[in-house]
Every structure is written in C-alpha cells, then in structure tokens.
Write an enzyme that holds these catalytic residues in place. Structure first.
Site, PDB file in Angstrom:
ATOM      1  N   THR A  44       0.827  -1.201   0.000  1.00  0.00           N
ATOM      2  CA  THR A  44       0.000   0.000   0.000  1.00  0.00           C
ATOM      3  C   THR A  44       0.865   1.257   0.000  1.00  0.00           C
ATOM      4  O   THR A  44       0.535   2.257  -0.640  1.00  0.00           O
ATOM      5  CB  THR A  44      -0.927   0.003   1.239  1.00  0.00           C
ATOM      6  OG1 THR A  44      -1.757  -1.155   1.177  1.00  0.00           O
ATOM      7  CG2 THR A  44      -1.786   1.256   1.284  1.00  0.00           C
ATOM      8  N   HIS A  47       1.860   2.010  -3.439  1.00  0.00           N
ATOM      9  CA  HIS A  47       0.769   2.660  -4.187  1.00  0.00           C
ATOM     10  C   HIS A  47       0.749   4.162  -3.874  1.00  0.00           C
ATOM     11  O   HIS A  47       0.577   4.988  -4.760  1.00  0.00           O
ATOM     12  CB  HIS A  47      -0.589   2.053  -3.813  1.00  0.00           C
ATOM     13  CG  HIS A  47      -0.799   0.652  -4.303  1.00  0.00           C
ATOM     14  ND1 HIS A  47      -0.830   0.328  -5.630  1.00  0.00           N
ATOM     15  CD2 HIS A  47      -0.995  -0.510  -3.632  1.00  0.00           C
ATOM     16  CE1 HIS A  47      -1.033  -0.976  -5.761  1.00  0.00           C
ATOM     17  NE2 HIS A  47      -1.124  -1.512  -4.561  1.00  0.00           N
TER      18      HIS A  47
END
Lengths: 350, 350, 350, 350
Positions: A44, A47
């Site tokens: 994450t 990202h």
C-alpha cells in the site's frame, strides 16, 4: 519529548515522498503517543508513493504514511489506563467508528466508516505516531521487535488461515508476497498437513521454500493441477488462500479446489474477475470468503499466542533492513521484486 | 403388477419426447418400486426436452426423465427394511457413491460420482419408478401429495435458505422461479424479517407477492438499491439468495449486500460471470456459497418438519396440473413464462 | 486360509479370558476378512476382563474382545470394491445402523442402534477379524503398524481436540491415560499454544512430559489454578479436554476454564457428577460437549493426514509390547498403573 | 429538568424498599439521561427486595434497582452523537469494561468486570436514569412502549433460542417464567416446528398455552418423556431451553434430549446440580451451553427486527400494570405465582 521529528512525508498530490523534519504529534485524553522502533513497508505504501489511481482517490496530502510498526509508549493521555510510558506496543491501524452495525455486532474489521492511520491520517513512518488507546496492542516482551513490526500483515495471514477449518487440511497459498509467505508459516503451525505454494517470481518461490511449503510450484512452468491431484488422491485441496489478486491465480485456485472446499480471498484484484461460477463455485459446493484486515482483536490474541509459543519462524520474509531516511531506496528495492518485507529504523539499523 | 406402463420417453438424441408404453422397471434386493402419484416438471426437464448443449453432453437416450415426484410403494426388494408396500414416499434422486471423500465426510450432496435418477437413469415421468432404498424418503401422511411431489426443488430452497444465519435477517431473493418462490416461503417461516423479491417477469413477480415477499421489485424498473438501503437503514441486506443464474442478477445481489453478508448461489449461470471481486467480495468481507442439491438427509428432515407444522403455503407456486400424457403441453406452457410449477398425474388430474 | 485361529475368548459370564483355538470367521458378500497384525488393549477390554457391572449388562459371552487393531486384508466378499487382498487396513469398530435420524444426518458416531465389534460381536484379539466394508479404513503405507493399531483411541483424541477452536488456544488435558496423552500430541500439532496436563499418577505424568505438554501438574500437589491463571494473564484456559472421568477432574476443569471457554468431555464418569452449574457453566458462558467415538469418517481422514505428515510422535504412549497369547499378562500390567498403551501381536512381538 | 424525582430506593441493607424523592442523576460527557416511560420487574428485583443471600453479597445500598425499561432521551452529554433529546430508547444494562479479553474478542456479554445498572449502580425504577451512550439502544418507533420495556428479558430469550440451530427443530422450554414464555414466542417465530412447554405452575402453564406452545406439559402430572418420544418418532427433542433453574427440570431436559441435541441453560440453579454426565451428556454427544445476558449488540438487532416485523406477540406475558409508587404491591403480586411480567409506570398507568 522533542518538538520535532524525522518523518517520511508525501507533501503534495504527486509521486514520491520526502524526508522532513515535522512537529511531533499532539495527543488527546484517550490517545497514546508511541516512539517508533521499527516500521515496515507494505505494498500500500508503494501505491501511495507511486501515486497510482487508487492513491489519487484515497490519499489527501500532506500525509505521513506507514501502518506497520512497533515501538514504546512515549506518553499517554489523561484517560488512558491500559498502557503506560515505556510499554512495548504495536497497534491496529484500522480505527473503527464503534457505532455502526458492523462495529456493534463484532465485525469492526469491516466497519462502514473505518479510518486507517497511515492512509487517512498520519502514520508510523516517523519517529512518533499517535494512536487511540482503543487500538493500542501491548506486545508480550518475548516477541522480537522485528516481528512486532509486521503484526499488521501477519494478522492478515492469521485471519485468512483461521477463517475456516485448517487442521489436518491440504492448503494452497496462491501468491507468495509477504502475506502469502506468512500464511505458509501460520498454516503449518496450526496443523495444515500439506502446503502448496504457487508463485511465478523466483525470488518469492525461493522464500516459500524457506518457509517450508511442502510443494513450491510455478504455474507458468509446472502442471499445478496434476501435482495437486496426485498429492491429494484426486480430491483437490481443502483450502485455497488467494494472496495474488491476479485473475489467473484466482482461476487456478478454484480449479484445484476440492468439492466442498474453501477459498479465502485476500489479494485485491485491480479489475473485475471473470469466473465460471457454475463449475467453480456452485456445482463444487464451494465456500468463498472475502477477507479484510484482521479481527479486532481476536486475531491479535491468536497472533501473539502463536509468536510467543515460538511456532512461527518469520525470518526468511524479512529480506531488507534500512534506516527510515532511506525510504526511497526501500521503494526502489521493492520494485525489483527481489525483496519481501523491508524494515525501517528511525534511528538507523540496529 | 402390470408388465407395461405409460412413460414419457426421450427415445433418441434429438429434441422432443414421446408418450410410450414401456416395461415396468425390474428391481433388485435393495430397491423399491414406486407407483407414481404426482410428478413435477423441473427446468432441467426442459433442457432435456429441448436437447440443448448441456443435454447433448449429459443425456444418453433412451431415457425416461423426471426427478420430482411422490407415490406409493408398489413392491420392495428382499433386503429392504425401512418401507413396505403402500407407504407414501418420495425420493432423493441424487444417488451418491457412498465411498468417495465427500460421501464419507457428510457431504454426499456433492459426491464426486453422483448419478441422478431422471438424468443418468430412468426417472419418474412414468407410472412406476425404481429407487434404491437408501434414497427413499417416507413422507408423513399429513403432507398433501401435491406438495410431496415438489420436495426436490423445495429441498433446494430449504438448503439454500438454511445454509447460514437467517432468523431476524433481511433477505433478497434474486429470481423468482419455483425455487425462488419456495425460498420466500421458507425464509419467512424461519424468521427472516424482511424479504425482498427481485424479478423481471411480471407473472413471477405476481406469484412472489402471493408468497408474501415484503417487497417485490423489478430491477429493470425499480431503483432496487435505493429501496433496499432505505429499508435497511443504509446497511444493505444480510443475505442474498441468488436463484436467477443471470449475471445482472448476481451483480445486483452483491451490490445490495451488506458488509459481512452472505450470498448463496443456486441459480446456474450458463456462461462465466464477471464480478468486481475487490469491492463485492473482499472489502465487503462477504461469504459466498455454492449450493448444490439438498443435504442428504438433513434437508429432508427440515423440509418435512416445516411442511408438517403447516408453516409453508406453497399453493401459489403450483400453477398448472395436467395428465402426464400431456407432457409436451406442459413444456409449451413452461416456455410462455406464465407457469411456475407444473404437476403431472399419470392417471389424469385427480 | 486356515480353518482355525488363535483368539482371546471370554467363554462365560465371569471374570477372566482364555486363549483358545477357534474357527476363523466366515464372511458375507459385503464383508472383509482381515489378518490382524497388531492389536491394542483399551480400558474397555479391562472392564470386560474383570466382568464389572457395565460388562455384566452389556457383554454376551462367548465373545472375542478387541476393537483396536491393524492388519492386512485376507479375503473380501463378492461385492467389496474399495479394498483388495493384501491391503493394509484398520477399521471403525462402531457399526452404525445407517437408517436412524443420526445416521441420516451425518452423526453416525452417535447412531441410536450402534453395534461395536469387540463388544457386541467378535473382535480383533484374534488372528482374523471380520469387518463390514463400510467400516474398513485403508491405511496409508507411510504410517507404521504400531501407530495404525491405535487409530481408534487416537481418533477419540482427534475428535475431542478438533471439536472446537484449538489453534492459538491454551488447553488443559485433564487425565493422562492413552487418549489424554494422544490429545497432548494432537493439540500441539494443530496449533495449541499452551498445553497444561493434569495427572495424579506419576507414571502418566512422566509420559505427559515426554509428549511435550508445556506444564505437567499434579492436582494433589500443585496449585493448578494459580499456575494456570499466572500463565494465562488471569484469563484461564480456552479449552478443557476432560479425559479423567473423575468428579474432581471435571470440577477442576471447569474451575480453570475461562469465561466463554469450551469443555469437551470424553472421560466417562462411573457415577453422577455434582457441579455448580450457575458458576461453572451459566455465568461463565461455557460450552460443554459430550464426545463419543470418532466422526465417521471425517476424523479418520484428519488422523491419517496428521500421521502421514509426521506431525504426531506417539511413541511414548506405547509402553508395552507382547504376544497376544500373553493377554492376561497385559491385563495385569495395565492394573499396575505403570503401562499406557499395550500392543498385542498374534504372531509374537516382531 | 426537575431537580428531584420519584424513585424506588433500597436505603439500607435489609428487606424492603421505599418510594422516595431523590436527586435527578447528574450525567457526564458520554452519558445519556433518560426519562423513564415504562419499567418492568425482574426476578432479580425480588431477590434485592427480599434481601436474600445473593443480594446481601452483591448489593450496596442505597440503591435504586430496576434494569428493564424504556423511555425518552431527556438530555445528552457533550460527546454523545448517536441519540438526541426526545429519542425513544432502552438500554443494555450490563456495562462492559471494554478492555478485558472477552470485551476485545466480541464477548462483552461475559465481560470479566461487568457492572449492571440497577444492581451495581442506580437503575430504572425512577423517573430518570443515567446510561452511558455505548449502552443506549434507540428503539424503532414501530415498537410499542410496553414491549420496549421488556427488551432485557426478551433479549435473554432471543439469545438463548438463537444460540444454535432452531429452524425446523423440536424444542422443549423447561420453565415458563417470563423468559420461558418469551422463548416460546421467539422459537415459533424463527421456525421451531414443535414447541413443548414444561411447567408445574398452572398460571404459567395457561400463559404457555396462550403463547401457542404445541404441547404444555406438567412434569408432576404428565408423562413428559412418553409424550415427547411419541411426538418425535422416538428421537427426542433437538433443543432444550432450560429456564427453570431447578434440578428436576434440568434432569428432565437432558432426559428428553435427542442424541446430538443442544441444551441451553439460562435458569440459574441456587445450588449444585447432580447429573449423570455419562448418559446425559457424553454418550448422547450433547452440546450444553451456559447462556448469560444478551449479545452486545447482535441480540438487540435481532430482537428489534423480530418485533418490528410483527412476528412476536408478547401480550399474554404482561399480566400486570401499575404505578411505580405501588412497587411493593408488585412484589407481593409476583410472590403469588399468578403474575408474569409486571410493568411499572412512573407517572401512573397510562
């Protein structure tokens, strides 16, 4: 308590991040301020760093990312009773609303109004992080700090593995990123009797072997179905733990599943998946579960018990350690596909 | 015992069926010969009649179709102990092998080697049908013959409804063919507190109202999601019973499902389904179940208890009654979309 | 095939047993005749031998006792398809009726009309034993014969341990006879993170240590509650496996159970038990399970998977090996309290 | 807001209670002050009134008892967000600590450190009562106030009935006090197909008939076992809900339970119970559950859904209504054994 601290900051809505000197967080009556000892990088975070479509929708800079960590309590709010200065802690970073249907019926991990520290609020890639007392997890001192920094993804693995029967079962782990690798260790520790690891990346496949999967298969090279069917007397695997989030992985998982088996989906596909519902789910009498986060806090107790009893060797998963200021190097390293879990130390690698 | 009997026969691998005079079946030591009183037409029979792609793969003519029926025991094999001549019976037409992993672990309904009477062997669209004793179900005399002739599809409904928590739950039944309609009755009988029926065919929608669904919605006209969310305080339905087998129905079901809800899939899609696994299953923490057949024989006990206690009014579902020799008229009637369950009487409508 | 064989026989309704030469059993079309390789003595055999009150009610001499064994298939009936001559097998000795409510709903282990081979019909303390095909269990060749001879009691242990959540749980095993000892191994293998063994007999306590219980406590000497509470942060154990069948053991089990915990009762008390239902069950929100036999045949699959994967070391439990003709010596040895599992070899200790 | 209010007060550690004018409770930032509309008398209130052994240990006068009620929000603390002045509410009176193992794992109803309002703190037998926001339950306006005043015991019934499978099951309710009577209604509403009510008091037996139990039996007069076995084809009941707390009732419950059945214990025995664990639990493969309180807050959602959908007719249970100032008359009335649920109105019977 210092006034400022080092932190990884995404200052603006664009790719990248900076190492900045920022104010140490304030904290309220029911908050705990934690001095970060070790933090860990999650996909994450990549990202967010790369500022992909998901990040552009979800993230509101400036933001300090980071939601996997451990540390010691630096200070507590006036109403805090369960931890005190100096305690060794981690935290559940999903802050549930406590008032919705899910929260009031024991399913806070799928709270309708959840906020994630490190995603929706400043996180742990810093010297200090603020956590509400409700979300603090006091760590048993028998657990090493490096392991304590990965309780979030380890909790994903524990939640997924224990979401159904697993003792004396055959299990396929599809996708051997960090959570997949953790799942191999957890499945073995709780009595899975055959573990098949499916992975196309050779670095990850090597780690899967180190985690002691019974079979490590490369779907692009091996005849996975044939191997699985031979090893299961033609029955198929009892349990599929889908950690890849890729359509071919999902299809393969259903294909090797036995009639009446369980598929637990944790890997998040970036686009819709086309599946033969008739053959793969209905006639098979399969049970398919969407797995999100970790049970609050049943999974944490389970995880701590497993770690404390020495049943989990996670060391192969931790491939890299670096100073937190070298965060961008960590991002680059992650993109090579050669690293698994990368730990960050605010005060340099110990 | 007569030597010959009237039967619906598919004599050759092509569309259609004939009414023929054929030999009454022989029976072995562990078999029961049943004189059919009422039989009922299933969608599967239409597939066989129309000789579609599935039928061409599965069916080996000559075949007497028919797998929903009730009747009286006409004769029993030497080793049969649980029923005797004259007993009122129906049967589970899935004949499980009894020896595979699934059969030996309580999951005979998904036997790896199942044979279905009326599909893989001569069935009940005849004056007599042969059934192994293991599969005979002795019917409580309090249950009317018309209801007793639809225990197979009613069992599908009972299995689906009771595959998870249902008491005090909101439920959406997607697709109101006979099994969907039965599911409405069953869900109400076991304490579902809100039943939403979704159906595009107006005849079926009308029947859903007669089955006392709280809301009958037409997805092509009504704003289903808005109605459901309003009625559930913005939470969504607890349970979706997917009976349509259509991609839009499946998508709609997931869309109105609450976080942490259950989707039980019974309707069989004729082609792959594309679904947003991330939003619809994973983040939702959903549980998806493939439902096949009926539990052998837990579902039968449940069904009998519900029928005997008078908790189920199935009468609206039975829309047509005709002599068995008029089988082809029944097929035509089914294709109009105006009929639901059509009952056949070997000796003419009583 | 010989005409006669050596067998342990209880010829008359009185204490004791004899070694006799008797006829090899005949067998029917659906039976399997097994040449016994190893048999194992159970406490039940001692009840039969001593002709206690239970035995006087239940046993109808002449009888060959013995219900724990393994061997090779010597001959099969005409209709037998799942095993053939020479196969390595054991058997579930509870022969269920197959027709009662429990049998038809997946609970054959509590069949209303069960007959036990070795109790209600001639058993395995002989060179040959007759078993219905339905009850034969084909053993994976990777499993050693000595272990294969104790699948019946090991199955009790597996059934008890896996009757509820066990992974990452603390467990107390109350009473360390053979099944208690097996339970320690099984609990550890399926992820129990703390195992407390309670036993007053020092021989058994020593074996419990060899089975790697984390704590071996003597309730007549140690402050069990205090040790358990200290080790569980004052919460109590999650699971109690009651294997003693003694009132003090049962009371102790409930006393150390946490709020919301599970007590699985396998040990059979010889008289009524007085318990504080209010404090020990109701306010505690406890779940209490009566455990009988082994699931047919889920437990057998689980057991085989655990054994085959090498997760169970049962060797400490097997304390004695002797020729079957020395059966009475085995009985005497059992009464000393120094032996645990005693294996009998029809053809002498290998 | 007035400064003082009428309240039922136990001023000193002795039998009895007084109607006094006392200060309206103060409230904190996270509290809700509720104006009581209807309160209901529980057996616990009688224990407190009579100052029995339990009360002497647990209660610290002065105390306002009362833990069953409904009312309207009179005022809210600064941080309260889920209710506002005028809202129609009730409350879960078990205030869980929120921090113990049970609270953090979804079992707050068996919190180790629970405090009960009306037992450990001033309760609802008054014009106003203070409730923490976490425990407030906002009532759907479709639910009548009289029913809303008995959500606490109705919740006990819902929790007990739904603690295991109940649809299409036969059920025995042992003891027909208010919770037993409620259980009859709930069991019927969620699909129990045979309900046996066992009760020795003829007034209660009459109410059980009004609640539509299929069989109302008096164990001192009727041959309960024979009736149950006849009605269940010799199998016994699937579920026993033990509401009597009496040894003979508990024994009777186990005696009529089928092999593999469930016994849920809610009635609290005042002394130890002697039971034949071997026959009644172990060989039977029974599951026994201790039931305490109500699930927080799953039971509340279930209860509200059942009430709102009109599936529960509770009216026969409410036998008496009186002004709250007549509290002592209510106590006397309860002791006659002729009353079931007695409602109290602070401002007189409406």
């Amino acid at each position: 308590m210092p006034e400022t601290m080092l932190a990884v900051v995404k200052p603006e809505p664009k790719a990248g991040a900076e190492i900045l000197d920022v104010k140490v967080p304030t904290f309220g009556d029911t908050d705990v301020l934690v001095k970060v000892k070790v933090a860990s990088i999650c996909g994450t975070d990549l990202h967010i760093y790369d500022w992909d479509a998901w990040a552009q929708r979800r993230i509101h800079p400036p933001l300090i990312p980071g939601h996997e960590f451990c540390g010691t309590v630096a200070a507590v709010g006036r109403e805090v009773t369960t931890v005190k200065e100096g305690d060794f802690v981690s935290a559940e970073m999903h802050v549930a609303c406590g008032k919705c249907y899910q929260c009031r019926t024991g399913e806070a991990h799928i709270c309708q109004f959840v906020k994630i520290i490190g995603v929706d609020a400043d996180g742990a890639f810093a010297e200090y992080v603020r956590i509400p007392e409700s979300n603090i997890w006091k760590i048993d001192p028998a657990i090493p700090a490096d392991y304590a920094s990965v309780l979030d993804p380890l909790g994903n693995a524990v939640h997924t593995v224990l979401a159904g029967e697993i003792a004396a079962r055959s299990v396929a782990v599809v996708g051997c990123g960090p959570i997949g690798l953790f799942s191999i260790a957890v499945a073995r520790a709780v009595g899975a009797t055959q573990v098949f690891a499916l992975e196309v990346n050779e670095h990850r496949a090597k780690l899967a072997k180190q985690m002691k999967a019974d079979y490590v298969l490369n779907p692009t090279k091996d005849d996975v179905k044939s191997v699985v069917m031979d090893a299961t007397n033609g029955v198929g695997v009892d349990v599929v733990l889908e950690m890849s989030g890729k359509t071919p992985g999902i299809k393969m998982g259903f294909d090797i599943l036995r009639l009446g088996g369980r598929v637990s989906l944790l890997g998040i596909p970036s686009k819709p998946v086309e599946l033969n519902f008739a053959e793969d789910i209905i006639f098979k009498g399969a049970t398919v579960q969407g797995i999100n986060g970790r049970l609050m806090y049943k999974t944490w107790y389970q995880m701590q018990a497993l770690l404390k009893s020495g049943k989990l060797d996670l060391s192969p998963v931790i491939t890299d350690r670096m100073a937190m200021k070298d965060f961008s190097k960590g991002m680059a390293r992650l993109k090579t596909g050669e690293a698994s879990k990368i730990l960050l130390y605010p005060n340099g690698v110990k």
